[in-house]
Scaffold this active site. Structure first.
Site, mmCIF file in Angstrom:
data_model
loop_
_atom_site.group_PDB
_atom_site.id
_atom_site.type_symbol
_atom_site.label_atom_id
_atom_site.label_comp_id
_atom_site.label_asym_id
_atom_site.label_seq_id
_atom_site.Cartn_x
_atom_site.Cartn_y
_atom_site.Cartn_z
ATOM 1 C CG ASP A 144 105.906 15.344 -49.927
ATOM 2 O OD1 ASP A 144 105.816 16.513 -50.341
ATOM 3 O OD2 ASP A 144 107.005 14.806 -49.670
ATOM 4 C CB SER A 145 103.300 17.250 -53.294
ATOM 5 O OG SER A 145 102.887 18.213 -54.242
#
Length: 847
Positions: free
Chosen positions: A249-250
């Protein structure tokens, strides 16, 4: 104020109260007028969103190390989870380093990376990592709990059972490349393990700014090699790459994309697939949503700026007001030269200077010395910002903006993987984005570039940055299979809000994707890479206290209920219902038959707040897809000015603190000099040569380089490997000297003469080169002596409570409660009948 649980609670409590009052005032107002549905209409989501936003904003008001320590504190796992901490050995770190050196090549290592040694320097003897799964999947009894709250050592049968779980998710956590850890993401990773009915392997890679690019990328590559080529004596056996799915994520999503391109370019076996959750893939911030979606996302307004410390920022104190970005007489970025013009420009530039990379319309740059408190006088890069109005005077960015990479590195394809020469030839990608997040546009563009590598290109200036760029553009033209879903109203990394209905569907869809690509042979996956076209993500999702699934038998309320069809036949059926061109004129509300937009293995969808999908609008109607090619991957005026505005406020607010930091850095440098002098006096550095340690038989499995071996290297200004002015760099220096502790002072023929006073001073423990160092929190988890109620545990508990509350009103929950009630009534009736029969059977007969 240092970040810890008490201060975080004090900070977020007023936010919770204020959000509660604003929420119901808004509800009263909205009841009188029609309003479009919004996620914040749900009080639980509204509270969670503002808690996360408040915490991240609060983190920018403290120093980097404080935020790192808080988010890298070890917390125990819930009792129904199986976790096993492991250390990825130096042998795998060295193997990953050799592959990276091969990828870069000598010239790029020197001109862009700054050498081949500094990023291999580390404090620990490996990389912290962790296996995670559910105990119920291992078919073993639950162990007891020790007095300090830690789970007791797992029985051998349980650790052996880990290898019986074939599906493996290699999870790379986010946190803007500089904060976060396994501990911040454990509750999400465990949920993935439960959903895929497999095991997850999470890597606690080194963090910037102490360990900037390419340190995190090296650690992630080492983690992948550790899974597929494990050394002897580890917990797991070699895992088939076809059973591995990367997920992140991210910043972790961006690392996943960079890692996949490395695997592709180096000819390593490709994993079965990758799940990218709000991946950060453009560190130049060249897409409009970075500015447009600030108010609807959790990312701070001014980005990630911090109170000054010895670690960050560089420099801690600007020379004068406006010195971080003064006006310049330098010309703005030029149009892309072509043909002989490009050859002439390439012949004019100095290959030894990064300043020469002004090809194309990329940001021009020149080298200036860093602040004088960094002993080695490492150069920093000045970038001339592209102005919206060509007639305006350009500005020079003299201070580093991103903590992960220097200003001249943010355009590199392994820093911003969106800017790869080609994103074709990768494994199937399932990409999720929130419509309200600041990274939305670059994520949408990433999906289109991967699915159509020949249609969506990058400017020539970026192709000339690396010798591999043009080669990859010509070599990897096979489209990558991509499933893109943009979730209405969702912010950055929506999987944080695991209790919210659309997010539950996202977890289910991710699990279905992992099961599909790992359970089927590669040739089947290539033909039919995604199961999500059948609407499987639209199934409800629930979770019991022990983390077990109880929704396997629920019928999907999605678009396609014909579960007897194979995924391949469903995909072919959908293909026949739509246009075969990338810009098919689909309605924003979806086609009449509700089919997804599927074009040559590219699925483009939106997901509403109820979890229902509809086709994504055509590329011609998406602003991100209309961005001129010359503007992609370019540092622009608006984001630069916003960062300068925020950094200027922090410089003014913390000026006195910054002045103290400058003095502290000088004191640390003097202390480091005394430690080196002490080590030399003891004869611990006599093996220090121009070429570094001798390459013996154990070269592949031991620590290769230390901070004293970096002659000729040019590390980034924030890298602690090249610094002597922070406590982290001093700890790293001690760790390196301890590794040389086999040599004694009596063996040093040229040891310098030292005075009695210097000998007494060297006895102080904090200047003893052989004392045990306290490693940087950017690398090692914090293990507190006492385990209080930590904020990360509190957050995980809040998520479980919110999940339970969100399930109470669901149709399935009502059905389950009604069924349970009927069951209790039936049991009660059965008991009464049995009692009546018993009484009739045993009634005495009277005469």
């Amino acid at each position: 104020m240092t970040i810890h649980t008490a201060t975080v609670v004090a900070r977020t409590t007023p936010v919770v109260i204020g959000t509660f009052l604003k929420h119901y005032r808004r509800k009263l107002k909205d009841s009188k007028e029609k309003r479009v549905n919004d996620p914040t209409d749900d009080i639980l989501f509204d509270q969670a969103f503002h808690i996360v936003k408040s915490f991240i904003d609060y983190g920018t008001h403290d120093d980097v190390e404080s935020l790192q320590a808080f988010t890298n504190t070890h917390i125990p796992s819930p009792p129904w989870a199986f976790t096993e901490s492991v250390m990825i050995p130096l042998a795998k770190c060295n193997e990953a380093a050799d592959l990276l050196i091969q990828w870069f090549g000598p010239q790029e290592l020197q001109s862009i990376v700054g050498g081949e040694k500094w990023w291999q320097v580390r404090g620990l003897d490996g990389i912290e990592a962790e296996w995670l799964t559910m105990r119920s999947l291992l078919h073993s009894t639950r162990p007891g709990v020790s007095n300090n709250g830690e789970t007791e050592r797992k029985p051998p049968s349980m650790t052996r059972g880990l290898n019986s779980l074939e599906r493996v998710m290699l999870y790379i956590h986010g946190g803007a490349f500089y904060w976060g850890s396994i501990n911040t993401h454990r509750y999400q990773i465990l949920r993935f393990a439960r959903k895929i009915k497999g095991r997850c392997f999470a890597v606690n890679y080194r963090k910037a700014p102490q360990y900037p690019w390419p340190c995190p990328l090296q650690d992630c590559l080492a983690a992948y090699l550790f899974l597929i080529r494990p050394p002897p004596g580890v917990l797991h056996t070699a895992i088939d790459p076809g059973k591995i799915v990367l997920a992140g994520d991210s910043a972790g999503g961006g690392l996943c994309v960079a890692l996949l391109t490395l695997i592709r370019d180096l000819g390593l076996p490709m994993p079965a697939g990758a799940t990218l959750i709000s991946p950060w893939v453009d560190l130049t911030h060249s897409f409009p949503s970075v500015m447009d979606n600030t108010e609807t996302d959790i990312i701070p307004k001014y980005g990630f700026i911090h109170k000054p410390s010895t670690v960050w920022p560089i420099p801690a104190l600007p020379e004068s007001v406006g010195a971080r970005a003064p006006p310049t007489d330098e010309p703005p970025p030029l149009p892309a030269p072509t043909g002989s013009d490009r050859e002439s420009l390439m012949a004019q530039h100095d290959p030894s200077s990064i300043e020469g990379n002004v090809m194309g319309d990329m940001n021009s740059r020149k080298t200036v010395p860093a602040e004088n408190t960094v002993p080695s006088e490492k150069p920093n890069q000045v970038v001339i910002v592209a102005m919206d109005d060509a007639s305006k005077t350009p500005i020079e960015l003299r201070s580093q903006i991103q903590l992960y990479a220097t200003n001249d590195q943010v355009e590199h394809p392994l820093v911003s993987p969106l800017l790869q020469g080609s994103l074709g030839g990768l494994c199937p990608l399932y990409i999720l984005a929130g419509n309200n997040e600041v990274l939305r546009d670059e994520i949408v563009y990433l999906a289109h570039r991967a699915a159509h590598p020949e249609q969506y290109n990058i400017r020539d200036g970026l192709l000339d940055q690396s010798w591999r760029q043009r080669e990859n553009k010509a070599k990897f033209t096979t489209p990558t299979k991509v499933h893109l879903q943009v979730f209405d109203g969702m912010p950055h990394v929506m999987t944080v809000y695991s209790f919210y209905r659309p997010v539950k569907y996202a977890y289910r869809a991710i699990a279905d994707f992992v099961k599909h690509v790992t359970d089927h042979p590669s040739h089947v996956v290539q033909q039919d890479p995604f199961p999500a076209v059948d609407g499987a993500h639209s199934r409800p999702d629930s979770e019991s206290e022990d983390g077990t699934d109880d929704d396997e038998s629920v019928v999907s309320p999605g678009r396609y209920d014909n579960t007897s069809q194979t995924a391949s036949s469903r995909l072919e059926e959908k293909r026949n219902t739509i246009s075969e061109t990338p810009s098919a004129p689909l309605s924003k509300k979806g086609s009449s038959n509700g089919a997804p937009d599927v074009v040559q293995g590219f699925i483009r969808e939106r997901v509403d707040l109820k979890g229902t999908t509809r086709p994504l609008e055509p590329a011609s109607e998406i602003p991100a897809m209309q961005l001129p090619l010359r503007e992609i991957g370019l540092i622009k005026e608006r984001p630069a000015n916003r960062w300068l505005q925020g950094q200027g406020k922090w410089d003014h607010r913390f000026r006195r603190k910054a002045e103290k930091i400058v003095k502290k850095r000088i004191r640390n440098s003097e202390k480091a000099d005394r430690i080196v002098r002490n080590a030399t006096m003891r004869g611990l550095l006599d093996d220090l040569t121009e070429s570094g340690p001798h390459q013996g038989d154990d070269w592949e499995s031991r620590r290769r380089w230390g901070p004293l071996d970096l002659r000729g290297e040019n590390p980034p200004p924030s890298a602690i490997a090249g610094r002597r002015d922070t406590s982290d760099s001093i700890a790293l220096l001690k760790a390196s000297i301890r590794a040389r502790a086999g040599t004694r002072a009596s063996n040093a023929p040229h040891a310098p003469e030292v005075t009695t006073l210097e000998r007494v001073q060297s006895m102080a423990d904090d200047e003893d080169p052989t004392s045990v160092p306290q490693f940087s929190v950017s690398e090692k988890q914090v293990h507190p002596n006492m385990m209080p109620m930590h904020g990360l545990n509190i957050w995980a508990g809040i998520m479980r409570i919110f999940t339970k509350k969100s399930e109470k009103g669901s149709p399935k929950s009502k059905t389950r409660r009604a069924s349970h009630k009927k069951g209790k009534e039936r049991d009660h009736m059965d008991v009464n009948e049995k009692q009546t029969a018993h009484q009739q059977t045993h009634t005495p007969i009277t005469s």
